[in-house]
Design an enzyme around this catalytic site. Structure first.
Site, PDB file in Angstrom:
ATOM      1  N   CYS A 182     -56.837 -23.454 -12.520  1.00  0.00           N
ATOM      2  CA  CYS A 182     -56.635 -23.073 -11.118  1.00  0.00           C
ATOM      3  C   CYS A 182     -57.740 -22.146 -10.648  1.00  0.00           C
ATOM      4  O   CYS A 182     -58.013 -22.052  -9.453  1.00  0.00           O
ATOM      5  CB  CYS A 182     -55.267 -22.447 -10.919  1.00  0.00           C
ATOM      6  N   GLU A 237     -47.394 -19.237  -9.068  1.00  0.00           N
ATOM      7  CA  GLU A 237     -48.862 -19.325  -9.061  1.00  0.00           C
ATOM      8  C   GLU A 237     -49.199 -20.794  -8.874  1.00  0.00           C
ATOM      9  O   GLU A 237     -48.802 -21.632  -9.678  1.00  0.00           O
ATOM     10  CB  GLU A 237     -49.447 -18.766 -10.357  1.00  0.00           C
TER      11      GLU A 237
END
Length: 521
Positions: A321, A287
């Site tokens: 994020c 990720e």
């Protein structure tokens, strides 16, 4: 029999009892500042003279803790310890493995305020953000324990074939490496550690040097829950010393990583190289960030849109994020939404998050401060500064805290650097679109594809966003942050990673391989 999974409720700090409990936890944790912590390899606690200091980003003169630094020799020993432990751990019934993880969840639940306090000091989270991080860690334990039982407690279904006894089993991969980031130092460390081990794998956990103490706390919890020695091994130290070495190690079967795009691509490339003695393909579960957009059209509830933009952009100083770093607004309501965003952003209270009234704390360290400041300088050339950008009040920085005011740039080109590059700080680029079609095209015009949001009352546009807004996590008429385990499986497309969907129904399968067995009767 386990009750159905339910997500852990968030703390209500309007309660005087809960506020008092949090204050007590903060005092208790601050009394432990400066302690030293060991590596954990094969169940042995190894204290080394060479230490890494974890500092409080709001008061960098205060050391939250000193962690022992591993060298490559010790990292290699940790991999071998994980390999040895795998031989017995993989044979432990899945129900017993799940029970260990459920006990870990219970320990976290009993210590929510203390765990949150550690995060407030180590990474600068507000009370609300730290509490949510602990709740997410608890959820990962509860969710993956149930997933493991469902996945491995019985054979997977197959079509009938007369004359054969058929089985399809999800078996573990072997020893692997977990490399979590600093920004969710308990929750993501938990998902990258607990998911593989409850499925029967073993792990070498290498936390970010910016937030290692939270991983120490996690390993302590797993030990207290009864996890056998060697199933999780903790090595801490500099990324450039340990990162490549662990990824390259020929005994490592998988790498779970959350962090920047650059490092993630490096992990992916190195994991694809076969080393002597390695007879398998390493699995990379990545990720890697985002450049997330909130789109607002002329039919939207403009107050709700502004609330969602500000919460998404400046929660935890934009160090997520999933943070909203682009607000894309159709021109007919652009000025009205921008005005509301400016007003709401200006009301945020910058301060030390140990104080409950602070909405925005310091960014993680000097390196982040310098990087974000450089983007603010770039923004001065690429847009119109409407909020922030000024020097922080001297009272906040007298101890050297890395504080940056929430900053908003208006009239930004979709191709500007601050509209394309991940800043990972409290900086928002506001972009004008002539209509919804252009707004959606701008939203998709990025190398990332993690989260996105659309505020609209137009049903047709909401449906178009479902089909055309190319992100792994799409939110309609709500902010683009705040995924809940089992509710919003999390992971993105393109350069945001491998769409591994943490907290989703298929996540645990990433740490297993399917073995088909057919016996002729």
């Amino acid at each position: 029999m386990l009750p159905p999974y339910r997500s852990e409720p968030f703390g209500d700090f309007s309660s005087s009892d809960r506020r008092a409990a949090m204050q007590r936890a903060l005092r208790h944790v601050s009394g432990q500042f400066g302690a030293s912590y060991p590596l954990v390899i094969g169940g042995e606690h190894i204290m080394r003279e060479e230490k890494l200091a974890s500092i409080n980003p709001c008061e960098p003169k205060k050391v939250v803790g000193y962690v022992s630094k591993a060298d490559q020799e010790l990292a290699g020993q940790a991999v071998l310890a994980a390999e040895a432990a795998f031989q017995t751990w993989k044979k432990v019934p899945v129900e017993a493995r799940a029970q260990v993880i459920l006990r870990a969840a219970a320990i976290m639940r009993r210590n929510k305020e203390e765990l949150a306090a550690w995060m407030i000091y180590e990474v600068g989270k507000s009370w609300v953000e730290a509490d949510a991080d602990v709740a997410e860690a608890i959820d990962f334990c509860e969710y993956y324990a149930r997933q493991a039982i469902e996945l491995q407690g019985q054979d997977q279904p197959l079509a009938h074939n007369p004359g054969e006894y058929l089985q399809l089993r999800a078996i573990p991969l072997g020893p692997g490496v977990a490399i979590p980031p600093w920004n969710f130092p308990l929750a993501i460390a938990t998902t990258l550690t607990v998911a593989p081990i409850v499925a029967g794998n073993t792990v070498v956990l290498k936390p970010s040097p910016r937030a290692p103490v939270m991983s120490v706390r996690l390993v302590e919890i797993l030990e207290a829950a009864g996890l056998p020695p060697g199933v999780v091994n903790l090595v801490m130290g500099d990324d450039d010393v340990l990162g490549d070495y662990l990824v390259d190690h020929p005994k490592v079967r998988f790498i779970g990583f959350t962090g920047s795009k650059g490092v993630g691509l490096r992990v992916l490339g190195r994991a694809a190289v076969r080393h002597p003695g390695q007879n398998w393909l390493k699995r990379s579960i990545l990720e890697m960030g985002g450049k997330d957009a909130t789109v607002v059209d002329e039919t939207a509830d403009l107050d709700a849109a502004a609330d969602g933009i500000v919460a998404g952009a400046f929660g935890f100083q934009g160090q997520k994020c999933s943070a909203c770093s682009r607000a894309i607004i159709v021109e007919s309501v652009y000025d009205a939404v921008l005005k509301r965003v400016v007003e709401k952003a200006a009301q945020l209270r910058l301060g030390n998050p140990a104080q409950p009234e602070a909405n925005v704390g310091a960014v993680i360290d000097k390196r982040a401060f310098d990087s974000i400041s450089s983007y603010i300088a770039i923004g001065q050339e690429e847009g119109r500064l409407v909020v922030g950008g000024e020097v922080v009040d001297h009272e906040l920085i007298k101890d050297g805290g890395y504080f940056i005011n929430p900053t908003v740039f208006a009239d930004v080109s979709p191709k500007a650097r601050i509209a394309q590059e991940e800043i990972f700080g409290p900086v928002l680029a506001v972009i004008k679109a002539k209509d919804f079609d252009e707004a959606l095209a701008i939203a998709n015009d990025t190398e990332y594809g993690l989260t996105g949001a659309l505020f609209s009352r137009d049903v047709e546009r909401l449906e178009r966003a479902r089909e055309e807004f190319h992100v792994g996590n799409l939110y309609l008429n709500r902010k683009c942050t705040g995924a809940i385990v089992g509710v919003h499986p999390f992971g993105g497309f393109n350069m945001s990673g491998t769409d591994s969907k943490a907290g989703g129904p298929d996540y645990l399968r990433l740490y297993t391989q399917l073995k088909s067995v057919a016996e002729k009767l």
